[in-house]
Design a protein around this motif. Sequence first.
Motif, short mmCIF file in Angstrom:
data_model
loop_
_atom_site.label_atom_id
_atom_site.label_comp_id
_atom_site.label_asym_id
_atom_site.label_seq_id
_atom_site.Cartn_x
_atom_site.Cartn_y
_atom_site.Cartn_z
N ALA A 124 32.32 -36.25 24.05
CA ALA A 124 31.01 -35.75 24.48
C ALA A 124 30.33 -36.75 25.41
CB ALA A 124 30.13 -35.50 23.25
N ALA A 125 30.45 -38.04 25.12
CA ALA A 125 29.85 -39.06 25.98
C ALA A 125 30.49 -39.06 27.36
CB ALA A 125 29.99 -40.44 25.34
N ILE A 126 31.82 -38.94 27.41
CA ILE A 126 32.52 -38.91 28.70
C ILE A 126 32.15 -37.68 29.50
CG2 ILE A 126 34.83 -38.60 29.70
CD1 ILE A 126 35.87 -40.46 27.49
N GLU A 127 31.99 -36.56 28.81
CA GLU A 127 31.64 -35.31 29.48
C GLU A 127 30.28 -35.38 30.15
OE1 GLU A 127 32.26 -31.40 30.73
OE2 GLU A 127 33.67 -32.73 29.69
N ASN A 128 29.35 -36.12 29.53
CA ASN A 128 27.98 -36.14 30.02
C ASN A 128 27.60 -37.40 30.78
OD1 ASN A 128 26.62 -33.60 28.72
ND2 ASN A 128 27.82 -34.51 27.07
N PHE A 129 28.32 -38.49 30.53
CA PHE A 129 27.96 -39.76 31.16
C PHE A 129 29.23 -40.42 31.72
CE2 PHE A 129 25.27 -39.12 27.38
CZ PHE A 129 24.05 -38.90 28.00
N SER A 130 29.46 -40.26 33.00
CA SER A 130 30.68 -40.82 33.60
C SER A 130 30.68 -42.35 33.56
CB SER A 130 30.84 -40.34 35.03
OG SER A 130 29.75 -40.77 35.83
N TRP A 131 29.47 -42.96 33.50
CA TRP A 131 29.40 -44.42 33.49
C TRP A 131 29.94 -45.02 32.20
CZ3 TRP A 131 26.59 -45.69 29.30
CH2 TRP A 131 25.59 -44.81 28.88
N ILE A 132 30.21 -44.17 31.19
CA ILE A 132 30.74 -44.69 29.93
C ILE A 132 32.10 -45.34 30.14
CG2 ILE A 132 32.05 -42.70 29.08
CD1 ILE A 132 29.54 -44.66 26.98
N PHE A 133 32.81 -44.91 31.21
CA PHE A 133 34.11 -45.52 31.52
C PHE A 133 33.96 -47.00 31.85
CE2 PHE A 133 35.26 -41.03 32.42
CZ PHE A 133 36.34 -40.92 31.58
N TYR A 134 32.84 -47.36 32.48
CA TYR A 134 32.61 -48.79 32.76
C TYR A 134 32.51 -49.58 31.45
CZ TYR A 134 31.47 -47.85 37.70
OH TYR A 134 31.52 -47.50 39.02
N LEU A 135 31.78 -49.01 30.48
CA LEU A 135 31.63 -49.69 29.20
C LEU A 135 32.96 -49.80 28.47
CD1 LEU A 135 28.30 -48.15 27.81
CD2 LEU A 135 28.64 -50.31 29.01
N PHE A 136 33.70 -48.70 28.42
CA PHE A 136 35.01 -48.71 27.77
C PHE A 136 35.94 -49.73 28.43
CE2 PHE A 136 35.06 -44.14 25.82
CZ PHE A 136 34.07 -44.54 24.94
N GLY A 137 35.98 -49.68 29.77
CA GLY A 137 36.86 -50.58 30.50
C GLY A 137 36.50 -52.04 30.31
N GLY A 138 35.21 -52.33 30.42
CA GLY A 138 34.75 -53.71 30.24
C GLY A 138 35.02 -54.22 28.84
N PHE A 139 34.82 -53.36 27.84
CA PHE A 139 35.07 -53.77 26.46
C PHE A 139 36.55 -54.05 26.23
CE2 PHE A 139 36.16 -52.71 22.05
CZ PHE A 139 35.36 -53.63 21.39
N LEU A 140 37.42 -53.22 26.77
CA LEU A 140 38.85 -53.44 26.58
C LEU A 140 39.33 -54.71 27.27
CD1 LEU A 140 40.44 -49.87 26.86
CD2 LEU A 140 40.00 -51.22 24.81
N ILE A 141 38.78 -55.00 28.44
CA ILE A 141 39.15 -56.24 29.13
C ILE A 141 38.71 -57.44 28.32
CG2 ILE A 141 38.70 -57.64 31.19
CD1 ILE A 141 38.54 -55.00 32.77
N TYR A 142 37.50 -57.38 27.76
CA TYR A 142 37.03 -58.47 26.90
C TYR A 142 37.91 -58.60 25.65
CZ TYR A 142 34.30 -60.91 23.38
OH TYR A 142 33.93 -61.76 22.38
N THR A 143 38.26 -57.44 25.04
CA THR A 143 39.11 -57.45 23.85
C THR A 143 40.47 -58.06 24.17
OG1 THR A 143 38.00 -55.46 23.01
CG2 THR A 143 40.13 -56.02 22.04
N ALA A 144 41.01 -57.73 25.33
CA ALA A 144 42.30 -58.28 25.75
C ALA A 144 42.22 -59.79 25.89
CB ALA A 144 42.73 -57.65 27.07
N TRP A 145 41.13 -60.27 26.48
CA TRP A 145 40.95 -61.72 26.64
C TRP A 145 40.85 -62.40 25.26
CZ3 TRP A 145 36.64 -64.67 25.13
CH2 TRP A 145 36.67 -66.02 25.55
N ALA A 146 40.08 -61.80 24.36
CA ALA A 146 39.93 -62.38 23.01
C ALA A 146 41.26 -62.36 22.26
CB ALA A 146 38.86 -61.60 22.24
N GLN A 147 42.02 -61.27 22.44
CA GLN A 147 43.32 -61.15 21.77
C GLN A 147 44.28 -62.23 22.26
OE1 GLN A 147 43.98 -58.90 19.38
NE2 GLN A 147 46.05 -58.11 19.55
N ALA A 148 44.32 -62.42 23.58
CA ALA A 148 45.21 -63.44 24.14
C ALA A 148 44.76 -64.84 23.76
CB ALA A 148 45.24 -63.29 25.67
N LYS A 149 43.45 -65.05 23.70
CA LYS A 149 42.92 -66.36 23.35
C LYS A 149 43.26 -66.72 21.91
CE LYS A 149 38.62 -69.05 23.25
NZ LYS A 149 37.14 -69.00 23.42
#
Length: 385
Positions: A124-149
């Motif tokens: 529902a969030a993706i359907e109504n707010f395309s900018w949510i992809f920025y949040l998802f993408g940024g969070f996954l990049i941060y999670t990847a950095w934390a996982q590697a660290k």
Amino acid sequence: MDVPLWIWGLTVAAIIAMIAFDFIGHVRTPHAPTLRESATWSAIYVGIAVVFGLLVLVFAGPQYGGEYFAGFITEKSLSVDNLFVFVLIMASFAVPRELQQKVLLFGIAFALALRTVFIFAGAAAIENFSWIFYLFGGFLIYTAWAQAKSGGHDDDEEFKENGFLRLTRRLLPTTEDYHSDRLTTKVGGKRFITPLFIALIAIGSADILFAVDSIPAIFGLTQETYLVFTANAFALLGLRQLFFLLDGLLDKLVYLAYGLAVILGFIGVKLVIHALHENELPFINGGEHVTAIPEIPTWLSLLVIVVTLAVTTWASLRKNKRDAAAGRPSPTEAGDAGAGREGRQVAAPQLHDDLPTGGRADAPPTGRTAAVRATDGGRNGEERA
């Protein structure tokens, strides 16, 4: 992808039926599954997931078939990583091996229900707010950095109770010992919950944290709600058997954290690129779509995921082989030296009848305390829940 309501109903009914079969056929009678049993049923559940993916490929086309398989493999990989936390929880609460299946199955059922809510909320969030992809993408990049660290999982790591679990133990009186496979019992006419119930809550509440990165990750591979749901469901369904199949081998996957970091980082970048293509934020390119960077195709996503996992597994096995040749203890052997998890744990408790008197509302025993006795009956007017 237009999925008729009857297909949704049939899929949900099939998933519920598989969970019910798991409970009636395997978990209702407490027992420790053998390696053969775990391997057989793990293969069956993976086979069902693969057959479903082939049906998507045939009836919906290669685009959606590729998205499903990419999502399923990613969710399955993240589920394997989650098993490390499940291991810590089982050891922390000294869950008898005979009862671990019940904890896992109830936890998986709760996780599936919870993730379904998250999936529809995310859709529902993706359907109504395309900018949510920025949040998802940024969070996954941060999670990847934390996982590697973090570099993986420390054998000395201990399970830390979350706030919800602490609140549950504070508000509800809890017995000190296990009472067979009962979630609640009566002692002296008063109702108590057992450590098994607390362990179940720990597994379920931990999955809330798991869903925080797994749901955005799969939305980075497909925006089809049906595929997101089914990939999650099939990845979770075989998790109980996978736990016992990989028990004692998990720590040998020494580079799994790095592989998952690569995958999450890749999907995060893919989400950001997709967000740029769907951009409506006025402070980015004047609110216009940014199409200079081509979107990452599904086939490339699937290739990156498969190759990363293959390299990670190969490198982990190579390291274990080199360590063995050099006479260094393997991670599993090193874990055996200390108070470990169930399956590597010192003196796993057995089911018997000598119930201590009374029950108290304090913390359940942990893997670091003396042996916890699990019972299936006894004194003081106890009644089966």
